[in-house]
Design a protein around this motif. Sequence first.
Motif, PDB file in Angstrom:
ATOM      1  N   TYR A   7      -3.209  -4.300   6.094  1.00 40.69           N
ATOM      2  CA  TYR A   7      -2.703  -5.546   6.483  1.00 40.69           C
ATOM      3  C   TYR A   7      -1.550  -5.834   5.379  1.00 40.69           C
ATOM      4  O   TYR A   7      -0.641  -6.525   5.625  1.00 40.69           O
ATOM      5  CB  TYR A   7      -3.519  -6.577   6.761  1.00 40.69           C
ATOM      6  CG  TYR A   7      -4.137  -7.621   5.423  1.00 40.69           C
ATOM      7  CD1 TYR A   7      -3.524  -8.502   5.035  1.00 40.69           C
ATOM      8  CD2 TYR A   7      -5.404  -6.892   4.915  1.00 40.69           C
ATOM      9  CE1 TYR A   7      -4.086  -9.093   3.942  1.00 40.69           C
ATOM     10  CE2 TYR A   7      -5.725  -7.583   3.589  1.00 40.69           C
ATOM     11  CZ  TYR A   7      -5.205  -8.861   3.305  1.00 40.69           C
ATOM     12  OH  TYR A   7      -5.613  -9.416   2.234  1.00 40.69           O
ATOM     13  N   THR A   8      -1.958  -5.282   3.954  1.00 42.55           N
ATOM     14  CA  THR A   8      -0.935  -5.758   3.020  1.00 42.55           C
ATOM     15  C   THR A   8       0.323  -4.891   3.237  1.00 42.55           C
ATOM     16  O   THR A   8       1.488  -5.719   2.549  1.00 42.55           O
ATOM     17  CB  THR A   8      -1.508  -5.382   1.723  1.00 42.55           C
ATOM     18  OG1 THR A   8      -2.186  -3.870   1.848  1.00 42.55           O
ATOM     19  CG2 THR A   8      -2.967  -6.073   1.342  1.00 42.55           C
ATOM     20  N   ASP A   9       0.460  -3.924   3.813  1.00 38.25           N
ATOM     21  CA  ASP A   9       1.654  -3.427   4.167  1.00 38.25           C
ATOM     22  C   ASP A   9       2.633  -4.352   4.888  1.00 38.25           C
ATOM     23  O   ASP A   9       3.803  -4.310   5.084  1.00 38.25           O
ATOM     24  CB  ASP A   9       1.593  -1.997   4.945  1.00 38.25           C
ATOM     25  CG  ASP A   9       0.692  -1.230   4.189  1.00 38.25           C
ATOM     26  OD1 ASP A   9       0.779  -1.187   2.807  1.00 38.25           O
ATOM     27  OD2 ASP A   9       0.013  -0.384   4.922  1.00 38.25           O
ATOM     28  N   LEU A  10       1.867  -5.301   5.968  1.00 38.62           N
ATOM     29  CA  LEU A  10       2.613  -6.130   6.701  1.00 38.62           C
ATOM     30  C   LEU A  10       2.869  -7.707   6.329  1.00 38.62           C
ATOM     31  O   LEU A  10       3.479  -8.461   6.767  1.00 38.62           O
ATOM     32  CB  LEU A  10       2.154  -6.018   8.153  1.00 38.62           C
ATOM     33  CG  LEU A  10       1.711  -4.632   8.695  1.00 38.62           C
ATOM     34  CD1 LEU A  10       0.882  -4.806   9.995  1.00 38.62           C
ATOM     35  CD2 LEU A  10       3.116  -3.863   8.850  1.00 38.62           C
ATOM     36  N   ARG A  59      -5.597   5.357   3.314  1.00 37.85           N
ATOM     37  CA  ARG A  59      -4.145   5.853   3.644  1.00 37.85           C
ATOM     38  C   ARG A  59      -3.982   6.978   4.842  1.00 37.85           C
ATOM     39  O   ARG A  59      -2.822   7.444   5.046  1.00 37.85           O
ATOM     40  CB  ARG A  59      -3.501   5.872   2.580  1.00 37.85           C
ATOM     41  CG  ARG A  59      -3.314   4.776   1.593  1.00 37.85           C
ATOM     42  CD  ARG A  59      -2.605   3.586   2.448  1.00 37.85           C
ATOM     43  NE  ARG A  59      -2.235   2.386   1.574  1.00 37.85           N
ATOM     44  CZ  ARG A  59      -1.549   1.509   2.050  1.00 37.85           C
ATOM     45  NH1 ARG A  59      -0.943   1.550   3.364  1.00 37.85           N
ATOM     46  NH2 ARG A  59      -1.496   0.497   1.379  1.00 37.85           N
ATOM     47  N   ASP A  96      -4.442  -0.675  13.227  1.00 40.92           N
ATOM     48  CA  ASP A  96      -3.734  -0.226  11.971  1.00 40.92           C
ATOM     49  C   ASP A  96      -4.529   0.869  11.083  1.00 40.92           C
ATOM     50  O   ASP A  96      -3.871   1.929  10.423  1.00 40.92           O
ATOM     51  CB  ASP A  96      -3.112  -1.309  11.246  1.00 40.92           C
ATOM     52  CG  ASP A  96      -1.991  -2.054  11.932  1.00 40.92           C
ATOM     53  OD1 ASP A  96      -1.596  -1.239  12.979  1.00 40.92           O
ATOM     54  OD2 ASP A  96      -1.805  -2.941  11.393  1.00 40.92           O
ATOM     55  N   HIS A  97      -5.787   0.533  10.931  1.00 42.47           N
ATOM     56  CA  HIS A  97      -6.808   1.027   9.905  1.00 42.47           C
ATOM     57  C   HIS A  97      -6.705   2.809  10.267  1.00 42.47           C
ATOM     58  O   HIS A  97      -6.676   3.430   9.462  1.00 42.47           O
ATOM     59  CB  HIS A  97      -8.047   0.500   9.890  1.00 42.47           C
ATOM     60  CG  HIS A  97      -8.448  -0.381   8.749  1.00 42.47           C
ATOM     61  ND1 HIS A  97      -8.025  -0.244   7.390  1.00 42.47           N
ATOM     62  CD2 HIS A  97      -8.772  -1.726   8.955  1.00 42.47           C
ATOM     63  CE1 HIS A  97      -8.338  -1.366   6.844  1.00 42.47           C
ATOM     64  NE2 HIS A  97      -8.786  -2.173   7.613  1.00 42.47           N
ATOM     65  N   ASP A 137      -9.567  -0.706  -1.258  1.00 39.39           N
ATOM     66  CA  ASP A 137      -8.484  -0.084  -1.635  1.00 39.39           C
ATOM     67  C   ASP A 137      -8.196  -0.150  -3.264  1.00 39.39           C
ATOM     68  O   ASP A 137      -8.936  -0.981  -3.639  1.00 39.39           O
ATOM     69  CB  ASP A 137      -7.329  -1.181  -0.977  1.00 39.39           C
ATOM     70  CG  ASP A 137      -5.809  -0.637  -1.231  1.00 39.39           C
ATOM     71  OD1 ASP A 137      -5.666   0.358  -1.228  1.00 39.39           O
ATOM     72  OD2 ASP A 137      -5.011  -1.719  -1.657  1.00 39.39           O
ATOM     73  N   VAL A 181      -2.683   2.284   7.953  1.00 40.49           N
ATOM     74  CA  VAL A 181      -1.750   1.027   7.707  1.00 40.49           C
ATOM     75  C   VAL A 181      -2.911   0.007   7.235  1.00 40.49           C
ATOM     76  O   VAL A 181      -3.795  -0.266   7.835  1.00 40.49           O
ATOM     77  CB  VAL A 181      -0.893   0.685   8.784  1.00 40.49           C
ATOM     78  CG1 VAL A 181      -0.171  -0.742   8.798  1.00 40.49           C
ATOM     79  CG2 VAL A 181      -0.009   1.897   9.149  1.00 40.49           C
TER      80      VAL A 181
END
Length: 160
Positions: free
Chosen positions: A142-145, A15, A135-136, A9, A140
Motif C-alpha cells: 500500500y505504501t506504493d499507492l 515484492r 496487491d500483496h 518490509d 505491491v
Amino acid sequence: MAIRIIVKDPDPVLREKAKPVTKINASIHKLLKDMADTMYDAQGVGLAAPQIGILKRVIVMDVGDEHGLIELINPEIISMEGEQFGTEGCLSIPGFTGDVRRAMKVAVKGLDRDGNEIVIEGTELLARCIQHEVDHLNGVLYTDLAEKMYRSEPQGPEEA
C-alpha cells in the motif's frame, strides 16, 4: 492454533509475485488455518500468504461483517467500481498508515478451501481489504499507492 511470523518490509519476499495454487490439499488447508490464526492474533483484517513468507496466491480476510472469515485461493479481481479515499495500514509495515485511493466496490473470484469457485462482492472496508490483499500477491504494498504516509501510535510491545 499455529501462529506464523509475519514478514516485515523491506523483506524481498513481499515484492515477489506469488504463484497460483495448482492443488488444494491438506497443506493448503493448514496454510489457510494458520493464516487465519495469525491474522486474528495480530488483530488484522486481512493476510496474504507472502506476508508469512509463502509465495502462494492465498488470502484470508475478516472485516467483521456478515461474510465472517473469507478464505480465497487464486483470487482475481473481476470488477471495480467507484472510488474511496481512506487510511490503510498493514501487518507487514507496523507503525505506519497511509492515505490510499481504492475502488469503492469490487468483485473477486477465487476458489474456496474445497476447490469450488466463489465470487465475493464487497464495498467500503471489504473492497479496500480485497484490493490490499490481492496487491500483496502481486508484490505491491500500500505504501506504493499511498498519497501521504503517517507514523502511527505504537500498537504492541515490538513497536513500543
